[in-house]
Design a protein around this motif. Structure first.
Motif, PDB file in Angstrom:
ATOM      1  N   GLY A 129       0.793  -1.223   0.000  1.00  0.00           N
ATOM      2  CA  GLY A 129       0.000   0.000   0.000  1.00  0.00           C
ATOM      3  C   GLY A 129       0.820   1.265   0.000  1.00  0.00           C
ATOM      4  N   ASP A 130       2.053   1.216   0.531  1.00  0.00           N
ATOM      5  CA  ASP A 130       2.875   2.431   0.576  1.00  0.00           C
ATOM      6  C   ASP A 130       3.862   2.507  -0.588  1.00  0.00           C
ATOM      7  OD1 ASP A 130       4.574   0.419   1.396  1.00  0.00           O
ATOM      8  OD2 ASP A 130       5.257   1.433   3.205  1.00  0.00           O
ATOM      9  N   SER A 131       3.707   1.643  -1.568  1.00  0.00           N
ATOM     10  CA  SER A 131       4.562   1.695  -2.751  1.00  0.00           C
ATOM     11  C   SER A 131       4.237   2.950  -3.549  1.00  0.00           C
ATOM     12  CB  SER A 131       4.316   0.480  -3.647  1.00  0.00           C
ATOM     13  OG  SER A 131       4.597  -0.702  -2.959  1.00  0.00           O
ATOM     14  N   PRO A 132       5.228   3.530  -4.227  1.00  0.00           N
ATOM     15  CA  PRO A 132       4.913   4.680  -5.077  1.00  0.00           C
ATOM     16  C   PRO A 132       4.011   4.242  -6.225  1.00  0.00           C
ATOM     17  CG  PRO A 132       7.161   3.947  -5.460  1.00  0.00           C
ATOM     18  CD  PRO A 132       6.633   3.139  -4.307  1.00  0.00           C
ATOM     19  N   ASP A 133       3.211   5.165  -6.708  1.00  0.00           N
ATOM     20  CA  ASP A 133       2.335   4.850  -7.831  1.00  0.00           C
ATOM     21  C   ASP A 133       3.131   4.649  -9.113  1.00  0.00           C
ATOM     22  OD1 ASP A 133       0.064   4.937  -6.246  1.00  0.00           O
ATOM     23  OD2 ASP A 133      -0.366   7.028  -6.727  1.00  0.00           O
ATOM     24  N   VAL A 134       4.221   5.379  -9.243  1.00  0.00           N
ATOM     25  CA  VAL A 134       5.098   5.247 -10.402  1.00  0.00           C
ATOM     26  C   VAL A 134       6.538   5.212  -9.890  1.00  0.00           C
ATOM     27  CG1 VAL A 134       5.933   6.382 -12.505  1.00  0.00           C
ATOM     28  CG2 VAL A 134       3.498   6.419 -11.965  1.00  0.00           C
ATOM     29  N   VAL A 135       7.325   4.321 -10.458  1.00  0.00           N
ATOM     30  CA  VAL A 135       8.742   4.189 -10.116  1.00  0.00           C
ATOM     31  C   VAL A 135       9.538   4.724 -11.296  1.00  0.00           C
ATOM     32  CG1 VAL A 135      10.608   2.567  -9.632  1.00  0.00           C
ATOM     33  CG2 VAL A 135       8.326   2.190  -8.650  1.00  0.00           C
ATOM     34  N   CYS A 136      10.435   5.664 -11.003  1.00  0.00           N
ATOM     35  CA  CYS A 136      11.266   6.265 -12.042  1.00  0.00           C
ATOM     36  C   CYS A 136      12.726   6.162 -11.598  1.00  0.00           C
ATOM     37  CB  CYS A 136      10.850   7.725 -12.247  1.00  0.00           C
ATOM     38  SG  CYS A 136      11.730   8.554 -13.570  1.00  0.00           S
TER      39      CYS A 136
ATOM     40  N   ALA B  99       1.227  11.027   0.419  1.00  0.00           N
ATOM     41  CA  ALA B  99       2.577  10.854  -0.141  1.00  0.00           C
ATOM     42  C   ALA B  99       3.640  10.972   0.942  1.00  0.00           C
ATOM     43  CB  ALA B  99       2.817  11.876  -1.253  1.00  0.00           C
ATOM     44  N   ILE B 100       3.465  11.927   1.862  1.00  0.00           N
ATOM     45  CA  ILE B 100       4.419  12.103   2.968  1.00  0.00           C
ATOM     46  C   ILE B 100       4.431  10.853   3.837  1.00  0.00           C
ATOM     47  CG2 ILE B 100       4.829  13.382   5.104  1.00  0.00           C
ATOM     48  CD1 ILE B 100       3.732  15.889   3.537  1.00  0.00           C
ATOM     49  N   ARG B 101       3.259  10.355   4.168  1.00  0.00           N
ATOM     50  CA  ARG B 101       3.140   9.151   5.002  1.00  0.00           C
ATOM     51  C   ARG B 101       3.784   7.953   4.308  1.00  0.00           C
ATOM     52  NH1 ARG B 101      -1.941   9.521   5.393  1.00  0.00           N
ATOM     53  NH2 ARG B 101      -2.469   8.085   3.711  1.00  0.00           N
ATOM     54  N   ASP B 102       3.517   7.770   3.036  1.00  0.00           N
ATOM     55  CA  ASP B 102       4.031   6.608   2.307  1.00  0.00           C
ATOM     56  C   ASP B 102       5.528   6.699   2.028  1.00  0.00           C
ATOM     57  OD1 ASP B 102       1.445   5.670   2.338  1.00  0.00           O
ATOM     58  OD2 ASP B 102       1.070   6.019   0.208  1.00  0.00           O
ATOM     59  N   ALA B 103       6.054   7.915   1.861  1.00  0.00           N
ATOM     60  CA  ALA B 103       7.484   8.088   1.563  1.00  0.00           C
ATOM     61  C   ALA B 103       8.346   7.780   2.783  1.00  0.00           C
ATOM     62  CB  ALA B 103       7.756   9.501   1.072  1.00  0.00           C
ATOM     63  N   LYS B 104       7.783   7.899   3.970  1.00  0.00           N
ATOM     64  CA  LYS B 104       8.463   7.526   5.216  1.00  0.00           C
ATOM     65  C   LYS B 104       9.821   8.207   5.401  1.00  0.00           C
ATOM     66  CE  LYS B 104       6.157   3.119   5.399  1.00  0.00           C
ATOM     67  NZ  LYS B 104       6.230   1.706   5.195  1.00  0.00           N
ATOM     68  N   ASP B 105       9.919   9.481   5.152  1.00  0.00           N
ATOM     69  CA  ASP B 105      11.137  10.268   5.392  1.00  0.00           C
ATOM     70  C   ASP B 105      12.358   9.799   4.607  1.00  0.00           C
ATOM     71  OD1 ASP B 105       9.844  11.993   7.147  1.00  0.00           O
ATOM     72  OD2 ASP B 105      10.250  10.702   8.865  1.00  0.00           O
ATOM     73  N   LYS B 106      12.191   8.864   3.688  1.00  0.00           N
ATOM     74  CA  LYS B 106      13.328   8.387   2.908  1.00  0.00           C
ATOM     75  C   LYS B 106      13.415   9.076   1.559  1.00  0.00           C
ATOM     76  CE  LYS B 106      11.808   4.217   3.734  1.00  0.00           C
ATOM     77  NZ  LYS B 106      11.508   2.823   3.566  1.00  0.00           N
ATOM     78  N   LEU B 107      12.265   9.494   1.051  1.00  0.00           N
ATOM     79  CA  LEU B 107      12.199  10.063  -0.285  1.00  0.00           C
ATOM     80  C   LEU B 107      11.442  11.383  -0.251  1.00  0.00           C
ATOM     81  CD1 LEU B 107      11.069   6.813  -2.119  1.00  0.00           C
ATOM     82  CD2 LEU B 107      13.389   7.716  -1.987  1.00  0.00           C
ATOM     83  N   PHE B 108      11.564  12.152  -1.330  1.00  0.00           N
ATOM     84  CA  PHE B 108      10.778  13.376  -1.471  1.00  0.00           C
ATOM     85  C   PHE B 108       9.365  12.978  -1.908  1.00  0.00           C
ATOM     86  CE2 PHE B 108      15.101  14.921  -2.458  1.00  0.00           C
ATOM     87  CZ  PHE B 108      15.205  15.880  -1.465  1.00  0.00           C
ATOM     88  N   PRO B 109       8.340  13.292  -1.112  1.00  0.00           N
ATOM     89  CA  PRO B 109       6.978  12.976  -1.522  1.00  0.00           C
ATOM     90  C   PRO B 109       6.463  14.008  -2.524  1.00  0.00           C
ATOM     91  CG  PRO B 109       6.990  13.954   0.663  1.00  0.00           C
ATOM     92  CD  PRO B 109       8.414  13.846   0.227  1.00  0.00           C
ATOM     93  N   VAL B 110       6.040  13.530  -3.685  1.00  0.00           N
ATOM     94  CA  VAL B 110       5.575  14.414  -4.751  1.00  0.00           C
ATOM     95  C   VAL B 110       4.253  13.864  -5.298  1.00  0.00           C
ATOM     96  CG1 VAL B 110       6.122  15.417  -7.000  1.00  0.00           C
ATOM     97  CG2 VAL B 110       7.955  15.015  -5.349  1.00  0.00           C
ATOM     98  N   VAL B 111       3.296  14.755  -5.491  1.00  0.00           N
ATOM     99  CA  VAL B 111       2.006  14.372  -6.059  1.00  0.00           C
ATOM    100  C   VAL B 111       1.916  14.929  -7.475  1.00  0.00           C
ATOM    101  CG1 VAL B 111      -0.505  14.504  -5.833  1.00  0.00           C
ATOM    102  CG2 VAL B 111       0.929  14.445  -3.770  1.00  0.00           C
ATOM    103  N   ALA B 112       1.700  14.038  -8.434  1.00  0.00           N
ATOM    104  CA  ALA B 112       1.410  14.444  -9.815  1.00  0.00           C
ATOM    105  C   ALA B 112      -0.096  14.276  -9.977  1.00  0.00           C
ATOM    106  CB  ALA B 112       2.164  13.566 -10.802  1.00  0.00           C
ATOM    107  N   HIS B 113      -0.788  15.355 -10.357  1.00  0.00           N
ATOM    108  CA  HIS B 113      -2.242  15.260 -10.449  1.00  0.00           C
ATOM    109  C   HIS B 113      -2.753  15.958 -11.690  1.00  0.00           C
ATOM    110  CE1 HIS B 113      -2.493  19.310  -8.382  1.00  0.00           C
ATOM    111  NE2 HIS B 113      -1.380  18.861  -7.855  1.00  0.00           N
ATOM    112  N   LYS B 114      -3.894  15.427 -12.162  1.00  0.00           N
ATOM    113  CA  LYS B 114      -4.449  15.901 -13.427  1.00  0.00           C
ATOM    114  C   LYS B 114      -5.963  15.782 -13.395  1.00  0.00           C
ATOM    115  CE  LYS B 114      -4.212  14.804 -18.423  1.00  0.00           C
ATOM    116  NZ  LYS B 114      -4.811  16.054 -18.742  1.00  0.00           N
TER     117      LYS B 114
END
Length: 121
Positions: free
Chosen positions: A37-44, A69-84
């Motif tokens: 559930g906390d996996s990123p939606d897209v892996v780049c 995104a902040i919760r799922d990133a767990k302080d390891k990554l920059f949480p970013v939301v791409a929305h459309k």
């Protein structure tokens, strides 16, 4: 349209935006591979420090999405939301501190005479 199918469609659309910008280089949807559930939606892989949360909706809930995104990133990554929204351009939302940290580590900065040393996080 089923919301899960719409979400998957949005993830594929954002994946394709990233592929267009950076080449294929292993860019893929995230959750369908790990199932967590906390996996990123897209892996780049060429942007390894970003945790992508992707939203394709008509109703905008940016604060809720960024909190996820902040919760799922767990302080390891920059949480970013791409929305459309349908018929509109993609938007990207992130915390200002993260945005400034990313810029400090990029080639966008042009040194000026009055520029002080950037602070690191």
């Amino acid at each position: 349209m089923n919301s899960r199918a719409k979400g998957a469609r949005g993830e594929r659309m954002w994946r394709d935006e990233l592929r267009s910008a950076f080449g294929d280089s292993g860019i893929r949807r995230g959750q369908q591979f790990s199932g967590l559930g906390d996996s990123p939606d897209v892996v780049c892989p060429c942007l390894p420090d970003i945790h992508w949360e992707v939203k394709f909706c008509q109703v905008t809930k940016v604060k809720d999405w960024l909190a996820q995104a902040i919760r799922d990133a767990k302080d390891k990554l920059f949480p970013v939301v791409a929305h459309k929204r349908t018929g509109e351009d993609w938007l990207v939302t992130l915390r200002a501190d993260d945005f400034l940290t990313i810029l400090r580590g990029s080639d966008f900065l042009v040194p000026t005479q009055n520029q002080t040393q950037p602070q690191t996080k």
